[in-house]
Design a protein around this motif. Structure first.
Motif, mmCIF file in Angstrom:
data_model
loop_
_atom_site.group_PDB
_atom_site.id
_atom_site.type_symbol
_atom_site.label_atom_id
_atom_site.label_comp_id
_atom_site.label_asym_id
_atom_site.label_seq_id
_atom_site.Cartn_x
_atom_site.Cartn_y
_atom_site.Cartn_z
ATOM 1 N N GLY A 1 -27.483 38.391 16.370
ATOM 2 C CA GLY A 1 -27.728 38.844 15.000
ATOM 3 C C GLY A 1 -26.448 39.171 14.252
ATOM 4 O O GLY A 1 -26.267 38.792 13.090
ATOM 5 N N VAL A 2 -25.527 39.870 14.929
ATOM 6 C CA VAL A 2 -24.235 40.203 14.309
ATOM 7 C C VAL A 2 -23.464 38.930 13.959
ATOM 8 O O VAL A 2 -22.933 38.790 12.859
ATOM 9 C CB VAL A 2 -23.399 41.093 15.265
ATOM 10 C CG1 VAL A 2 -21.960 41.220 14.756
ATOM 11 C CG2 VAL A 2 -24.036 42.472 15.402
ATOM 12 N N SER A 3 -23.420 37.988 14.894
ATOM 13 C CA SER A 3 -22.704 36.732 14.656
ATOM 14 C C SER A 3 -23.307 35.961 13.490
ATOM 15 O O SER A 3 -22.592 35.443 12.622
ATOM 16 C CB SER A 3 -22.731 35.873 15.923
ATOM 17 O OG SER A 3 -22.100 34.639 15.698
ATOM 18 N N THR A 4 -24.640 35.877 13.455
ATOM 19 C CA THR A 4 -25.326 35.168 12.373
ATOM 20 C C THR A 4 -24.987 35.761 11.015
ATOM 21 O O THR A 4 -24.674 35.044 10.059
ATOM 22 C CB THR A 4 -26.850 35.216 12.595
ATOM 23 O OG1 THR A 4 -27.169 34.487 13.774
ATOM 24 C CG2 THR A 4 -27.598 34.613 11.414
ATOM 25 N N ILE A 5 -25.031 37.081 10.925
ATOM 26 C CA ILE A 5 -24.771 37.742 9.637
ATOM 27 C C ILE A 5 -23.315 37.572 9.226
ATOM 28 O O ILE A 5 -23.012 37.331 8.047
ATOM 29 C CB ILE A 5 -25.175 39.227 9.718
ATOM 30 C CG1 ILE A 5 -26.711 39.334 9.851
ATOM 31 C CG2 ILE A 5 -24.692 39.997 8.500
ATOM 32 C CD1 ILE A 5 -27.221 40.714 10.175
#
Length: 535
Positions: A131-135
């Motif tokens: 999730g962090v990487s995607t954002i």
């Protein structure tokens, strides 16, 4: 030639009217799609009801950003042969997506990239990392598109000062939030399909007009471009942009990031969930390759046509990076500055460029808000206990929040190099997302520690190297031109950060005490290859 801004000002009403027509049409599509959106599957994946051809068009619309249309045409117009090297990287990337990612992802996941990663690993740490990487990837890409929108629209409308750019950024941000919150994946997909058709039609029209000027003889066009460039035959040879040793390394680094990063871009990955079968996912990638390939071939005609008919001096006067070469070429093909034909064609191509930006930012916002709601909120914060209605509502609020963050950051990032932001997004995707996806799908021993190590190592390395690169300090075009704290010589971190991402995943797995579950891997392998049990 009259400067573009001056000419655009004379016909501002026409340009504004075309912008308005597109915005109203897409808002109508969004409202219609919103009425069809009733479940989480509808919101995240468009009900999985799109055909391979429709999804191929939508992927093309998502992928052919303003950087593709405006940036590559401008780079070719100013740098000749070296400018076309960008197109090759963007296009070859799809073979990686087709051969390694599209079908297994469609079969194994449900709504996001993290669904695949978390299938045989501990949910919370893996979904948090994904999730962090995607954002992060989405925010970098959003910044590039929105800063570009502000510059482009202010220039095309002849608006002076930073106020026009800022209002444009706010307007684009507001529209992308509306598209996602009201229309979900269905609305966003149809906006991308409409945009792809408009972009291909506009580029095809300009390509035919350029070739007609030179009797449909490409050699004649290339000769005219070389003569007008002031560089002669050297304009058609390698070395204009990537002549020095460092520049060559930089290009290799950029090329690797482009080729590998596409298969890890969140807004591209979620598109594979919108089709009903794995066969349709493969077809959609094949259609995308064909459409995108034709488009990048046309950028050759647009770039060299701009070099021949507009000239590098006029292009640099309007925009030093060459981002207005395509609109300037449209004006020249229509009859030149001050003519009705020139004004109409300029307004049409400007509206297409604006449509391009809107479609891409909507896709990015949807991918990041879906990851927040499905991965972070539903599975990490609520530990899988959130209802479908709560999850979709959190995705809508996340779209508002991410859109607001992107707007605020874009207002302060107007001096950043947009090409560098796009390259960074690709580098992070290739360094953090792709290694983790490939290991999860094809390595039986891969563990949770390996997945988390791969994501965070790739993410932190790529961002840190850019911070200490000439993009941020030490150069005339740096973010801080009067400071110099750079020690990494390349503008693109992929050459270092991508191997770090793969290495971290391998080391994390080997050094952890955790053991992978062979039964879970066997289940994932069967599902990814056959589609058995796919959602």
């Amino acid at each position: 030639m009259i400067p573009l801004a001056s000419s655009a000002t004379e016909h501002r009403g026409l340009t504004m009217a075309l912008f308005g027509v597109f915005v109203l049409a897409t808002l109508g599509i969004t409202v219609w799609a919103g009425r069809q959106t009733r479940s989480a599957s509808d919101f995240y994946a468009g009900g999985r009801g799109f055909t391979g051809f429709q999804n191929g068009l939508a992927i093309s619309g998502d992928y052919m950003s303003a950087a593709s249309f405006l940036g590559i045409a401008g780079t070719i117009a100013l740098s000749g042969y070296d400018g076309f090297l960008y197109s090759i990287g963007f296009l070859v990337a799809w073979l990686v997506a087709l051969l390694l990612i599209a079908e297994p992802l469609r079969n194994s996941g449900r709504f996001t990239m993290a669904d695949v990663l978390a299938f045989r690993m501990r949910q919370r740490p893996v979904r948090t990392a994904a999730g962090v990487s995607t954002i992060v990837v989405s925010i970098f890409y959003l910044l590039a598109q929105m800063v570009g929108a502000g510059t482009l629209v202010a220039l095309l409308l002849g608006a002076e000062g930073n106020a026009a750019k800022r209002w444009t950024i706010v307007g684009v941000g507001a529209l992308m939030i509306i598209y996602v919150v009201i229309g979900g994946m269905k609305g966003t997909t149809w906006v991308q399909i409409v945009k792809a058709v408009l972009l291909i039609a506009g580029a095809a029209l300009m390509t035919v007009l350029v070739l007609a000027k030179y009797h449909f003889n490409p050699s004649e066009l290339l000769g005219a471009a070389a003569s007008a460039s002031g560089k002669g035959e050297a304009f058609l040879q390698p070395g204009q942009k990537y002549g020095s040793s460092t520049a060559k390394l930089d290009f290799i680094s950029l090329g690797i990031a482009l080729v590998l990063g596409t298969a890890g871009l969140p807004h591209i990955l979620v598109r594979f969930y919108t089709v009903p079968t794995a066969k349709a996912a493969r077809k959609s990638v094949l259609w995308a390759i064909g459409i995108i390939g034709v488009f990048y071939l046309m950028t050759l005609a647009l770039g060299f046509g701009a070099a021949a008919l507009v000239g590098s001096k006029a292009i640099k006067t309007a925009n030093a990076a060459g981002n207005t070469a395509a609109p300037q070429l449209a004006e020249a093909l229509g009859g030149g500055a001050g003519t009705t034909g020139g004004a109409i064609l300029l307004a049409v191509i400007s509206a297409v460029a604006f449509a391009t930006i809107l479609a891409v930012v909507a896709g990015l916002t949807l991918a990041s808000s879906a990851s927040f709601a499905h991965d972070l909120y539903a599975n990490v914060i609520r530990r899988g206990k959130a209802s479908e209605k709560e999850e979709v509502l959190s995705a809508k609020w996340a779209a508002v929040a991410i859109g607001a963050v992107a707007i605020v950051l874009s207002l302060f990032a107007d001096k950043l190099n947009t090409a560098a932001l796009v390259a960074l997004a690709f580098a992070v995707a290739a360094s953090a997302n792709l290694p983790t996806l490939l290991y999860s799908l094809f390595w039986k021993r891969f563990t949770t520690v390996g997945a988390v190590s791969s994501v965070y190592a790739g993410l932190i390395t790529s961002v840190a190297l850019v911070v200490f690169s000439p993009v941020v300090s030490g150069g005339k075009t740096s973010l801080f031109p009067h400071s110099d704290f750079h020690w990494f010589p390349l503008e693109n971190p992929g050459l270092v950060s991508i191997p770090v991402g793969f290495l971290a995943g391998w080391l994390g797995t080997l050094l952890s005490r955790e053991r992978a579950d062979p039964a879970k891997y066997a289940e994932l392998e069967v599902r990814s290859l056959t589609g058995l049990g796919a959602h």
